[in-house]
Design a protein around this motif. Structure first.
Motif, PDB file in Angstrom:
ATOM      1  N   ASN A 128      37.210  48.823 -20.998  1.00 23.23           N
ATOM      2  CA  ASN A 128      37.239  47.356 -21.391  1.00 23.23           C
ATOM      3  C   ASN A 128      38.546  46.057 -21.115  1.00 23.23           C
ATOM      4  N   PHE A 129      38.851  46.652 -21.974  1.00 28.96           N
ATOM      5  CA  PHE A 129      40.743  45.914 -21.524  1.00 28.96           C
ATOM      6  C   PHE A 129      41.000  45.837 -20.265  1.00 28.96           C
ATOM      7  N   LEU A 130      41.057  46.978 -19.519  1.00 25.86           N
ATOM      8  CA  LEU A 130      41.138  47.907 -17.900  1.00 25.86           C
ATOM      9  C   LEU A 130      40.320  45.967 -17.056  1.00 25.86           C
ATOM     10  N   ALA A 131      39.488  46.257 -17.415  1.00 27.35           N
ATOM     11  CA  ALA A 131      38.744  45.663 -16.588  1.00 27.35           C
ATOM     12  C   ALA A 131      38.907  43.823 -17.234  1.00 27.35           C
ATOM     13  N   THR A 132      39.709  43.673 -18.492  1.00 29.94           N
ATOM     14  CA  THR A 132      39.548  41.616 -18.339  1.00 29.94           C
ATOM     15  C   THR A 132      40.323  41.701 -17.893  1.00 29.94           C
ATOM     16  N   VAL A 133      41.807  42.965 -17.603  1.00 25.41           N
ATOM     17  CA  VAL A 133      42.398  42.101 -17.419  1.00 25.41           C
ATOM     18  C   VAL A 133      43.284  42.519 -16.119  1.00 25.41           C
ATOM     19  N   GLY A 134      42.326  43.592 -15.599  1.00 24.12           N
ATOM     20  CA  GLY A 134      42.522  43.720 -14.012  1.00 24.12           C
ATOM     21  C   GLY A 134      43.447  44.870 -13.773  1.00 24.12           C
ATOM     22  N   TYR A 135      43.811  46.018 -14.334  1.00 21.40           N
ATOM     23  CA  TYR A 135      44.950  46.783 -14.275  1.00 21.40           C
ATOM     24  C   TYR A 135      44.110  48.352 -14.185  1.00 21.40           C
ATOM     25  N   SER A 136      44.479  49.326 -14.096  1.00 26.88           N
ATOM     26  CA  SER A 136      44.617  50.775 -14.304  1.00 26.88           C
ATOM     27  C   SER A 136      45.871  51.115 -15.246  1.00 26.88           C
ATOM     28  N   ILE A 137      44.632  52.253 -15.657  1.00 34.07           N
ATOM     29  CA  ILE A 137      45.777  52.595 -16.802  1.00 34.07           C
ATOM     30  C   ILE A 137      47.255  52.711 -16.948  1.00 34.07           C
TER      31      ILE A 137
ATOM     32  N   GLN B 108      54.997  50.652 -20.321  1.00 35.28           N
ATOM     33  CA  GLN B 108      54.593  48.511 -20.653  1.00 35.28           C
ATOM     34  C   GLN B 108      55.247  47.859 -21.630  1.00 35.28           C
ATOM     35  N   HIS B 109      55.047  46.787 -22.372  1.00 41.19           N
ATOM     36  CA  HIS B 109      55.460  46.135 -23.257  1.00 41.19           C
ATOM     37  C   HIS B 109      54.299  45.450 -22.618  1.00 41.19           C
ATOM     38  N   HIS B 110      53.634  44.829 -24.685  1.00 43.05           N
ATOM     39  CA  HIS B 110      53.066  43.654 -24.079  1.00 43.05           C
ATOM     40  C   HIS B 110      52.475  42.792 -23.605  1.00 43.05           C
ATOM     41  N   ARG B 111      53.784  41.951 -23.227  1.00 47.14           N
ATOM     42  CA  ARG B 111      55.155  40.728 -22.692  1.00 47.14           C
ATOM     43  C   ARG B 111      54.082  40.986 -21.031  1.00 47.14           C
ATOM     44  N   ILE B 112      53.581  41.690 -20.633  1.00 42.08           N
ATOM     45  CA  ILE B 112      52.763  41.849 -19.306  1.00 42.08           C
ATOM     46  C   ILE B 112      51.814  40.688 -19.022  1.00 42.08           C
ATOM     47  N   PHE B 113      51.178  40.944 -20.135  1.00 46.09           N
ATOM     48  CA  PHE B 113      49.789  40.030 -20.318  1.00 46.09           C
ATOM     49  C   PHE B 113      50.357  38.411 -20.417  1.00 46.09           C
ATOM     50  N   CYS B 114      51.796  37.970 -20.920  1.00 43.67           N
ATOM     51  CA  CYS B 114      51.481  36.552 -21.768  1.00 43.67           C
ATOM     52  C   CYS B 114      53.127  36.441 -20.785  1.00 43.67           C
ATOM     53  N   GLU B 115      52.544  34.575 -21.310  1.00 39.59           N
ATOM     54  CA  GLU B 115      53.347  33.767 -20.093  1.00 39.59           C
ATOM     55  C   GLU B 115      54.972  33.611 -20.387  1.00 39.59           C
ATOM     56  N   PRO B 116      55.763  34.241 -19.116  1.00 46.90           N
ATOM     57  CA  PRO B 116      57.013  34.245 -19.362  1.00 46.90           C
ATOM     58  C   PRO B 116      57.479  33.379 -20.525  1.00 46.90           C
ATOM     59  N   GLU B 117      57.397  31.606 -20.602  1.00 49.70           N
ATOM     60  CA  GLU B 117      58.449  31.247 -21.850  1.00 49.70           C
ATOM     61  C   GLU B 117      57.607  31.612 -23.017  1.00 49.70           C
TER      62      GLU B 117
END
Length: 502
Positions: free
Chosen positions: A288-297, A303-312
């Motif tokens: 469900n999470f992978l489908a929400t963000v469009g990534y594969s495991i 990786q770090h959680h920051r890949i899901f956040c805006e750089p600023e």
């Protein structure tokens, strides 16, 4: 001189001397008189007890014993038996010069002369202190395990030999009810007839260890779950001769875990789930999470959680504090804007949950999330629609206000016209009254004129009221104005006819 033993074996004095020397090399040897006084001892004995020969020669055997034993009638009887020529052997606890315990495996041997009289007592001993302590350690551990765990012993074929109270209590049996029976009495009938069960006991019979969680059944047929190990016990030649099982009843834990597992599975099916280390490194995520963000495991693991956040945001102190709080065990929940693969905007309603290990330390963070992206887009669209509608309404309000002002002005003009019409109608009525030779047609006209005059007066009053409420009743005002205009036309026409007829 030949020497005979009790089995009528004949040894020469030379043979006997050789045998004593051989024994003296490998064993501790000490010689006593019939009362227990020490005559001599070899180096093995002196080394084992820590004495010099001069320190013990002429002293009594009791110097090697605890006073609580040497002062007993049992000890006195021990030496009486030896003095009568009786043989003694066994394991004995003795004390060294320093008072330390020394365990020996020894034989006390009365020595006879040619006439059959007892001359002395010779003791041959082996120091078994190390093995005794090891065995005591083993025995202590087994007793400790037996107190804490359920324990049962089997023959290699699964026949029950013995069981402790913990096992009997857990299964609801008395020992006599199970001793001599087969292990299968604790198992599901469909399992005991399987090849898998046969292989289980074959492996144990071959000396292979087995451990795991097992479902068993009590005397009452209740389901019992145990965490157990089946341990083949080997003899001196390394061959298994029995199997000992140590078990812990985990039924209650198993039921709780099944409940927890069911709840987690339900959550996993309905929500997006991702796990992090306390510093934010991604451990795993569900479908469900992978489908929400469009990534594969494979694209996000490690990786770090920051890949899901805006750089600023990830460079801000708020973001650093966010993970510090989670690492310290503080729960966090709310609506969050995240960035999926390809930069797509994702909105989630989520909770970040610190998970503790058995030491009370946070060892991971689990996030449960619901995708709100569609709802958020719908909400934003709705807000935009309302904003646009408000702008249009504001513009329309200005137009309406302008039209209302214009109609108010028209209504004032209409009011003036209607006032003039009323005055004219009053003049006509006065003129008509002075006419003495009116015909029926003129009388009817006057009646109609009076009626129209009344309607004109009424419309004038309505026009005044509508002027005050123009902004709310624009359509009614327009209609009223039209009616007044028509009335004025009628009055003007009738006046013309009346004046002409006069």
């Amino acid at each position: 001189m030949d020497i005979k033993n009790s089995h009528n074996l004949v040894f020469s004095e030379e043979d006997f001397s050789g045998i004593l020397k051989a024994l003296s090399r490998v064993q501790a040897v000490i010689v006593f008189d019939l009362e227990g006084n020490i005559l001599t001892a070899n180096e093995n004995f002196l080394g084992a007890l820590g004495y010099q020969l001069s320190e013990i020669k002429g002293k009594h055997h009791r110097i090697f014993c605890e006073y609580s034993y040497s002062s007993t009638p049992e000890y006195v009887e021990f030496w009486k038996r030896l003095a009568r020529g009786e043989f003694e052997a066994g394991e004995y606890k003795r004390l060294s010069k320093e008072g330390k315990e020394v365990w020996i495996n020894a034989s006390y041997n009365p020595i006879f002369d040619d006439e059959g009289n007892i001359k002395r007592i010779v003791k041959f001993a082996t120091d078994i202190t190390a093995s005794k302590l090891k065995n005591a350690d083993f025995e202590g551990k087994i007793k400790a395990i037996s107190k804490a765990q359920a324990m049962i012993e089997f023959e290699l074929d699964g026949t029950i030999i013995d069981a402790n109270e913990n096992f009997l209590s857990a299964m609801g049996y008395q020992l006599e009810e199970i001793k001599g029976k087969h292990h299968r009495i604790f198992c599901d009938p469909t399992y005991v007839t399987s090849s898998e069960y046969q292989k289980f006991w074959n492996k144990l019979g071959n000396g292979d260890f087995e451990a795991g969680e097992y479902k068993r059944f009590s005397k009452n047929g209740d389901e019992i779950w145990i965490n157990a190990s089946y341990n083949p016990i080997l003899d001196a030649s390394g061959k298994p001769f029995k199997v000992v099982k140590f078990a812990t009843d985990i039924t209650e834990t198993k039921i709780k875990n099944a409940d927890f597992e069911g709840q987690l599975n339900a959550i996993d099916k309905s929500q997006a789930v991702i796990e992090f280390t306390p510093d934010g490194t991604i451990l795993k995520a569900n479908k469900n999470f992978l489908a929400t963000v469009g990534y594969s495991i494979d694209e996000i693991k490690g990786q770090h959680h920051r890949i899901f956040c805006e750089p600023e945001y990830t460079r801000s102190s708020d973001y650093r504090d966010f993970w510090i709080k989670l690492a310290n065990g503080e729960f966090d929940t709310g609506e969050y804007k995240r960035i999926g693969k390809g930069g797509k905007e994702v909105w989630i309603n989520a909770s970040y949950n610190p998970i503790y290990n058995h030491n009370g330390e946070v060892y991971k963070v689990v996030k449960y999330a619901t995708d709100l992206t569609k709802e958020k887009e719908a909400y934003n669209n709705l807000v935009e629609t309302f904003e646009n509608a408000a702008i249009e309404l504001l513009a329309s309000s200005s137009q309406i206000s302008s039209v209302a002002e214009e109609m108010t002005a028209d209504a004032k003009i209409t009011l003036e016209v209607s006032t003039n019409a009323s005055a004219s109608s009053r003049q006509v009525a006065s003129g008509v009254q002075n006419v003495s030779t009116s015909t029926e047609e003129l009388s009817a006209s006057i009646t109609e004129l009076a009626k129209s005059s009344s309607e004109a007066s009424k419309c004038s009053s309505e026009a005044k009221e509508m002027t005050l409420e123009a902004s709310e009743n624009i359509s009614e005002l327009g209609k009223a104005s039209e009616d007044i205009g028509n009335v004025i036309k009628v009055i003007s026409s009738m006046l013309s006819r009346q004046i002409y007829s006069l």
